[in-house]
Each structure stands twice: as structure tokens, then as C-alpha cells.
Design an enzyme around this catalytic site. Structure first.
Site, PDB file in Angstrom:
ATOM      1  N   HIS A 121       0.831  -1.210   0.000  1.00 32.91           N
ATOM      2  CA  HIS A 121       0.000   0.000   0.000  1.00 32.91           C
ATOM      3  C   HIS A 121       0.864   1.258   0.000  1.00 32.91           C
ATOM      4  O   HIS A 121       0.553   2.238  -0.659  1.00 32.91           O
ATOM      5  CB  HIS A 121      -0.932   0.003   1.219  1.00 32.91           C
ATOM      6  CG  HIS A 121      -2.251  -0.636   0.931  1.00 32.91           C
ATOM      7  ND1 HIS A 121      -2.391  -1.998   0.858  1.00 32.91           N
ATOM      8  CD2 HIS A 121      -3.471  -0.113   0.656  1.00 32.91           C
ATOM      9  CE1 HIS A 121      -3.663  -2.275   0.567  1.00 32.91           C
ATOM     10  NE2 HIS A 121      -4.328  -1.150   0.447  1.00 32.91           N
ATOM     11  N   LYS A 178     -10.131  -7.798   7.672  1.00 34.29           N
ATOM     12  CA  LYS A 178     -10.815  -8.118   8.920  1.00 34.29           C
ATOM     13  C   LYS A 178     -10.773  -6.914   9.845  1.00 34.29           C
ATOM     14  O   LYS A 178      -9.825  -6.132   9.812  1.00 34.29           O
ATOM     15  CB  LYS A 178     -10.199  -9.352   9.592  1.00 34.29           C
ATOM     16  CG  LYS A 178      -8.784  -9.151  10.113  1.00 34.29           C
ATOM     17  CD  LYS A 178      -8.350 -10.321  10.970  1.00 34.29           C
ATOM     18  CE  LYS A 178      -6.855 -10.356  11.184  1.00 34.29           C
ATOM     19  NZ  LYS A 178      -6.414  -9.961  12.513  1.00 34.29           N
TER      20      LYS A 178
END
Lengths: 173, 280
Positions: free
Chosen positions: A36, A101
Site C-alpha cells: 500500500h 478483517k
């Protein structure tokens, strides 16, 4: 249970409601913290990303290494909130959905609504179970990052729960 | 003196790394089954079934339970009558971890410097603890720990007059902050007393205690019960999507401490908290 398949569109995703369980078949790209950071640096410099983010799904995952047959032994989701600070520029580039999650920030939920994207939950700590739903895996970029590299995955009936829908409703709120 | 070749230590650690990552602890499996009986919410039940299925697949297909195969802590309980031969013990321990992670096709998740962050590609170095005891036996325990849950762990230096209620409230707050992020239902390892660092290391050790073993100290057993009850009352549930099962267990280990303080550390463990031991 509702089934969704690639290619996905934002209008298709807009029908999904927070808390809904779906099975996804199609393509996802793995990316976690280090990937990222690199993706957002490329975007900031106006450079091309290793894959076109438009209408794609990013899976926050760092799998165990590929086995001799090319599959992963274990590949479950990692904690999504660590990617919050990198998410807005990816959404601006057309990213349609994320799989991870845990909770997202209020700010990210706002951006998800703004761009009509979706945040899906996958079963954390069930990496063996989820890896069986991955049909193939191809190393796409940042191989030097090891488990944090970007892989293109083909998944079949991958079980997901809508965590934040395109209207910004959050299952954890 | 009993002589132990360090190669034996390497081989044992390599096997234990694989075993711990592929096999769900039987006490955790039992706790998940008990939770499944207690849960009423259909989604919570479905998730618990997926977790049990995950353990079955991992064992049968020899897949790691979780892709985060962790950073490894190695505990060596060394009998004082042992003499290690054939090389340096620390290097042998590292070699064992490296071999286990290579052979088991486990994820290498260790970076050389916390700031420069280059993966060592071997999952080494491990964190090594040694304890010297009587006798001539060596007990090795391998604890691979994922960071989804490690990141949610916390320590607090209470004053000496803190009450059990204060301690419980701090621990329950740690669980609340972990929320859905660290793969609930959780297992809580709690260390009380000692020093700043001792409390933290006790907390990790407490994660190794089987969930169905009763604490022999009554005052700790009572505190464990209170913490468990309050944590489960949070209703976080499996994967944080609601339910009665937020924590599968809470174990406390204590150590004498200073008159001026009361350190409390809580190491959050996920629903696949792992460890494996053997005796050499």
C-alpha cells in the site's frame, strides 16, 4: 446465499447491504502495508500502478509462500485498519472493494460512501479454509517484499460478509 | 553431566514450528465446541463452525491454520546438569526456526530492523528465553505469535493499592479496544507483578496454559472468572459480529513485586493461539 462474479461494477455492488453474506468468484489482488505504501507513492508521483485499480478488489492478505503446485497453504485476511491511511487515494483511482478483517475508521467509511465502494469481511484466522477457495495465484509486483508482494488471485465461491456497504453503513456500528 | 548435541535441539525446534502452525491446540478446539453449543445467534454459530472446519483442513491437508505464522518465541527449560555440545546453542535454535519455516512453507514475517523493515527471509531471529532448572532434561516450547493479536496487547503499571476491580476493568478495556480486529474469540494471557518486563513475559507464558486447567491459586482463579464473565458480556462475539463468545479463556500468572507497584500485562491471543513443546 448471493453470488457475485467478476467483473464487478459499482452499480452491482450498490445492491449489497451491510451484514449480507456473499460468495465471490473472480479476481482479487493481494496488498498489505508495504504494498500500500508503494502503491500510494506511485499514485502521488503520477506513475502507473502495477494493475489498473478501476473496478478491482484488493484483498488485505500476506499469504504463506506458494507451494510446489503454485497454491497457498494459508491465505486469510489481515487487520484492515492498518490500511486506512492509504485507502482514500486508491478509492479515488476507482478501487471498488476491499477484503479484510476488523473495523475501519469513520473517515474511510465516509470515502467508501463517497466512491460507492464496499468493504468486505473475510473470516480472520481461517487461512487454511480460505486458501482452499483460491484457484490460482500469480506474482504480479513487488516480489522483493516477500509475503507482502502483490499477487493476482482467482478465487471461487470465496465467502464474504459486507462490512461497510456503498451507502457507508458499517456492520460494527 | 548429560551431553546434548545442539543438532538435536535444531531438529526438535524445526518440527515444533511446523506442528504448532498446523495443529490447533486440543484445549482450544474443545473450547470452540463448547462455545458452539452455547451460542444462539446463527451467524456466530456459522463462524464457529468455519473455525473448526479450518482446523480440520489445516491438519488433514497440512496447511498452516493462519497465514500469519508469526514471530517465534522459543522457551528453553534447561536442566543444570546438561552440557551442550556440537556448536553454539543460540545458533542452533535459530537454525531450527529457519529450517522449520522453510520446510513447513510457513510465512517469513520478521524484519531486520523495526524502522528499516527489510524482511530477513528466514523468520529469524526468534525471541529466546532460557530458564535454568534442576536435573538433566531440556524442555523446548515454541510459540509462533501473529501480530493481529500481539498489536492489541497492553501493559499498565498500577499503584500498589489498585483493586482487583481496577485490574479487571483495565483488562476488559483491552478486549474492548481489540474489538473485532484481532480474531476473536480471544484467549487472554495475563501477567501480574514482577517488573515491567517480567509482567509482559508472564502474560505471554500465561497463553500457554491449557484453557481447561484450573488456576491452583484461588485468588487468581476468581479474578480469571470475573474477567472472563465481563469480557464475554461485551458481546463482541466470533469475528466481532456479535455473540456470547468473546473470550475462550483467561489465564493469570503472578510473581512477587515491589512495595510501590503492581504491573499488569495482558497478551491478547487469537482463536488459534499456538504453541508446541517437547522434551529432549
Amino acid at each position: 446465499m448471493k453470488k457475485i462474479v467478476s467483473p464487478i461494477t459499482k452499480s452491482g455492488l450498490s445492491k449489497l447491504k451491510c451484514g449480507e453474506e456473499v460468495l465471490f468468484t473472480g479476481t482479487v489482488y493481494t496488498a498489505r502495508d508495504a504494498a500500500h505504501k508503494k502503491l500510494t507513492e506511485l499514485i502521488a508521483k503520477g506513475k502507473k500502478t502495477p494493475f489498473d485499480l478501476k473496478n478491482t478488489i484488493i484483498y488485505y492478505a500476506g499469504p504463506t509462500p506458494q507451494r510446489p503446485d503454485g497454491t497457498f497453504g494459508s491465505c486469510g485476511p489481515t487487520t484492515a485498519s492498518r490500511m486506512d491511511k492509504f485507502t482514500p487515494p486508491l478509492l479515488a483511482k476507482g478501487l471498488a472493494a476491499m477484503i479484510g478483517k476488523g473495523k475501519r475508521s469513520v473517515e474511510v467509511a465516509g470515502y467508501i460512501k463517497k466512491y460507492g465502494a464496499v468493504y468486505f469481511l473475510a473470516a480472520g484466522g481461517a487461512g487454511a479454509y480460505l486458501a482452499k477457495k483460491i484457484v490460482s495465484a500469480t506474482l504480479l509486483a513487488f516480489g522483493e517484499l516477500g509475503p507482502e508482494a502483490i499477487y493476482r488471485l482467482k478465487v471461487e465461491n470465496f465467502p464474504l460478509i459486507v462490512g461497510i456497504d456503498s451507502s457507508g453503513n458499517d456492520v460494527y456500528q | 553431566m548429560r551431553k546434548i548435541d545442539v543438532t538435536k535441539v535444531s531438529d526438535a525446534i524445526s518440527r515444533l514450528c511446523i506442528k504448532a502452525n498446523l495443529n490447533l491446540r486440543s484445549d482450544i478446539e474443545r473450547a470452540l465446541r463448547r462455545a458452539l453449543k452455547k451460542e444462539v445467534k446463527p451467524l456466530a454459530k456459522r463462524i464457529l463452525r468455519v473455525l473448526l472446519e479450518n482446523a480440520k483442513i489445516a491438519e488433514r491437508d497440512r496447511r498452516p491454520l493462519c497465514q500469519d505464522t508469526g514471530i517465534v518465541s522459543v522457551y528453553l527449560r534447561v536442566g543444570q546438569n546438561i552440557q551442550f555440545v556440537g556448536g553454539e546453542l543460540k545458533k542452533a535454535v535459530e537454525r531450527g526456526v529457519r529450517k522449520g519455516y522453510e520446510k513447513g512453507i510457513l510465512r517469513k514475517s520478521v524484519v531486520k530492523s523495526p524502522l528499516i523493515r527489510i524482511n530477513t527471509s528466514t523468520n529469524t531471529p526468534p525471541v529466546i528465553y532460557t530458564d535454568i532448572v534442576r536435573g538433566d532434561r531440556l524442555k523446548i516450547t515454541v510459540v509462533p505469535k501473529g501480530f493481529g493479536s500481539e498489536n492489541k496487547s497492553a501493559i499498565k503499571m498500577f499503584g500498589p493499592t489498585a483493586t482487583e476491580k481496577d485490574i479487571a476493568s483495565f483488562i476488559v478495556d483491552v478486549v474492548k479496544k481489540a474489538g473485532p480486529d484481532a480474531c476473536p474469540p480471544y484467549i487472554l494471557g495475563i501477567g501480574i507483578g514482577g517488573t515491567f518486563d517480567k509482567a509482559a513475559s508472564l502474560a505471554k507464558k500465561a497463553l500457554l496454559v491449557p484453557l481447561d486447567r484450573h488456576n491452583i491459586k484461588k485468588h487468581l482463579r476468581n479474578l480469571e472468572k470475573i474477567i472472563l464473565k465481563e469480557a464475554n458480556a461485551l458481546g463482541i462475539g466470533p469475528l466481532g459480529l456479535g455473540g456470547k463468545t468473546t473470550c475462550l479463556g483467561a489465564n493469570i500468572l503472578e510473581y512477587p513485586t515491589h512495595i510501590a507497584g503492581l504491573p499488569v500485562a495482558v497478551n491478547v491471543g487469537c482463536h488459534i493461539t499456538r504453541n508446541a513443546s517437547c522434551i529432549v
